[in-house]
Enzyme design. Structure first.
Site, PDB file in Angstrom:
ATOM      1  N   GLU A 155      31.262  51.149  48.358  1.00  0.00           N
ATOM      2  CA  GLU A 155      29.913  51.602  48.029  1.00  0.00           C
ATOM      3  C   GLU A 155      29.970  53.018  47.466  1.00  0.00           C
ATOM      4  OE1 GLU A 155      27.190  49.713  48.133  1.00  0.00           O
ATOM      5  OE2 GLU A 155      28.527  48.085  48.728  1.00  0.00           O
ATOM      6  N   ASN A 172      30.174  46.333  41.157  1.00  0.00           N
ATOM      7  CA  ASN A 172      29.898  45.037  41.768  1.00  0.00           C
ATOM      8  C   ASN A 172      28.439  44.666  41.522  1.00  0.00           C
ATOM      9  OD1 ASN A 172      29.769  42.809  43.572  1.00  0.00           O
ATOM     10  ND2 ASN A 172      29.166  44.190  45.241  1.00  0.00           N
ATOM     11  N   HIS A 366     -25.733  29.939  28.400  1.00  0.00           N
ATOM     12  CA  HIS A 366     -25.631  31.371  28.644  1.00  0.00           C
ATOM     13  C   HIS A 366     -26.345  31.787  29.924  1.00  0.00           C
ATOM     14  CE1 HIS A 366     -28.193  30.524  24.923  1.00  0.00           C
ATOM     15  NE2 HIS A 366     -28.982  30.301  25.943  1.00  0.00           N
ATOM     16  N   ASN A 380     -28.773  19.631  29.988  1.00  0.00           N
ATOM     17  CA  ASN A 380     -28.856  20.930  29.314  1.00  0.00           C
ATOM     18  C   ASN A 380     -29.385  21.949  30.311  1.00  0.00           C
ATOM     19  OD1 ASN A 380     -29.570  23.185  27.724  1.00  0.00           O
ATOM     20  ND2 ASN A 380     -29.887  21.895  25.929  1.00  0.00           N
ATOM     21  N   ALA A 383     -30.907  29.095  29.829  1.00  0.00           N
ATOM     22  CA  ALA A 383     -30.455  30.450  30.145  1.00  0.00           C
ATOM     23  C   ALA A 383     -31.122  30.959  31.414  1.00  0.00           C
ATOM     24  CB  ALA A 383     -30.763  31.378  28.979  1.00  0.00           C
TER      25      ALA A 383
END
Length: 455
Positions: A155, A172, A366, A380, A383
């Protein structure tokens, strides 16, 4: 691949350099935990013979992979990579493995082809590991060789030139192939006599060399795909490389992607040849975009399905939603989990759906909220329509029949049903069921009064 070979992923560490409360392997890349990329690279080679060692916040890792066929081994105390291998040993032996490939859970760039290559090259070794040569080895473990043969892995913090000679640039990668019969006698001999006070898996190499075992360090040039992710900067770099790899793969597979440098796609997403994507756009989870579908810019999708001929317009947000053939969504639409659009349905701007279904040809143009609702074919929705689905304690359903027309600014107080072909007048608050082919009006009568002139 022989059925006696498996894989072990080391994923128990804290990852303190990430400066995060969650384990390093759960840091997200393209909407997925980093660990998933490692699992996905190993699965084609090993199938279900993959174990993952977990420790720090193991509960979070379990939750991230809940419902999946992942195998976990617990390392209660994080005492190093060698200790992690010891904790998993019983599971590996019980599975009847002869060899195991050990990888780190923080290597999201690891490729299946690399594992295939490594297994072939290491077939005769007792212990093998992959190495890279880097101009700046940084904190990676150094590979010590004598006359070209591997002597040890040391290490970086423990490297002493007086003991090992000039510091090498070969490092390593943390990817190992171990023959279990050979390694079993070495595991009890690991010690924590180092600056970290941990049991290193790398020390197996020195022990194996001393025992005259067959040890190989397989060199892989300067391939950055083998390096781990240790900090936010490295995470971002890895994500950029993976994003490019995935987007290019889709383009080469026949997907038309505009401004591809701005598109982010999960590795679990499916985009069929002939689909069209406009960037910037984000497609995460198990989303599926069918041939002939179009997703416009600034859209965000997770676990969503968009069928052929459908169009998702800009700034729409879809999660856990299903969009059937020939539909239109957005712009600025939000489809939450459980939202379903059947063939040729339409959802326009500023419409939100949750656990709601629009049957064939139904439309909400919307400014509408449809929650816990079923909207019949051809209906349908005007809005400003709101399904009032929550009474403060429980959620209730709204059913709107085929061909019904809901006037603008209507509140439908659930549970309530509007029958087929009925019309609800604008501005109504509907609290009772409306029979089929009826006209429902529920609003105060308009009163016009003279206005006092200004003084």
């Amino acid at each position: 691949m022989a059925s006696t070979t498996g894989a072990l992923i080391l994923a128990a560490g804290k990852g303190t350099r990430m400066h995060s409360d969650k384990p390093k392997v759960l840091q997200t890349i393209l909407g997925e935990p980093m660990l998933r990329f490692v699992m996905d690279a190993l699965a084609p080679v090993f199938g279900d013979r993959v174990w993952t060692v977990v420790g720090h916040r193991a509960d979070m890792i379990y939750a991230a992979f809940a419902g999946e066929d992942a195998r976990f081994v617990v390392q209660e105390q994080q005492l190093g990579t060698g200790h992690a291998l010891q904790m998993a040993w019983e599971s590996l032996r019980a599975a009847g493995l002869d060899r195991v490939v050990v990888v780190n859970g923080d290597t999201p760039l690891l490729a299946t082809e690399t594992i295939d290559f490594f297994l072939k090259e290491s077939a005769e070794a007792d212990i093998a590991f992959m190495t890279l040569t880097l101009p700046d080895p940084g904190a990676y473990g150094r590979v010590v060789r004598h006359n070209g043969h591997v002597a040890a892995i040391v290490e970086a913090k423990d490297y002493d030139e007086a003991l090992y000679g000039p510091e090498p640039s070969e490092i390593n990668t943390g990817i190992y192939a171990l023959r279990l019969d050979a390694v079993e006698s070495l595991l009890p001999r690991l010690t924590n006599a180092n600056r970290s006070g941990e049991y290193y898996i790398t020390d197996l190499v020195g022990l194996a060399v001393a025992g005259r075992m067959n040890v190989l360090g397989i060199q892989c040039g300067e391939d950055p795909n083998l390096l781990g992710v240790n900090n936010p900067a490295e995470l971002i770099r890895s994500e950029a490389l993976l994003r490019t790899r995935l987007v290019i793969g889709h383009i080469e597979g026949g997907v038309l992607i505009h401004a591809p440098e701005t598109v982010r796609i999960s590795p679990r997403a499916t985009i069929e040849p002939g689909a069209e994507i406009y960037g910037p756009c984000e497609i995460y989870g198990t989303s599926r975009i069918a041939r002939g579908a179009v997703v416009h810019s600034h859209c965000w999708l997770r676990n969503a399905e968009v069928e052929s001929g459908s169009e998702v317009k800009s700034f729409s947000h879809l999660e856990g939603a299903t969009v059937g053939k020939g539909c239109s969504v957005g712009p600025f639409a939000r489809l939450r989990p459980g939202a379903v659009l059947d063939e040729e349905a339409r959802v326009g701007n500023f419409v939100e759906m949750k656990k709601a279904r629009l049957h064939k040809g139904a439309k909400a143009g919307h400014l509408t909220y449809l929650g816990d609702a079923d909207v019949g074919a051809g209906a349908n929705i005007g809005a400003g329509t709101i399904t009032c689905n929550y009474d403060g304690k429980n959620k209730h359903r709204t059913v709107i029949g085929a061909g019904a027309f809901i006037g603008s600014n209507t509140a439908l107080v659930a549970p309530v049903t509007v029958g087929d072909g009925s019309l609800v007048g604008a501005g109504s608050v509907i609290t009772k069921d409306v029979p089929e082919a009826s006209l429902a009006i529920a609003r105060g009568r308009q009163t016009n009064l003279p206005r006092k002139p200004k003084a």
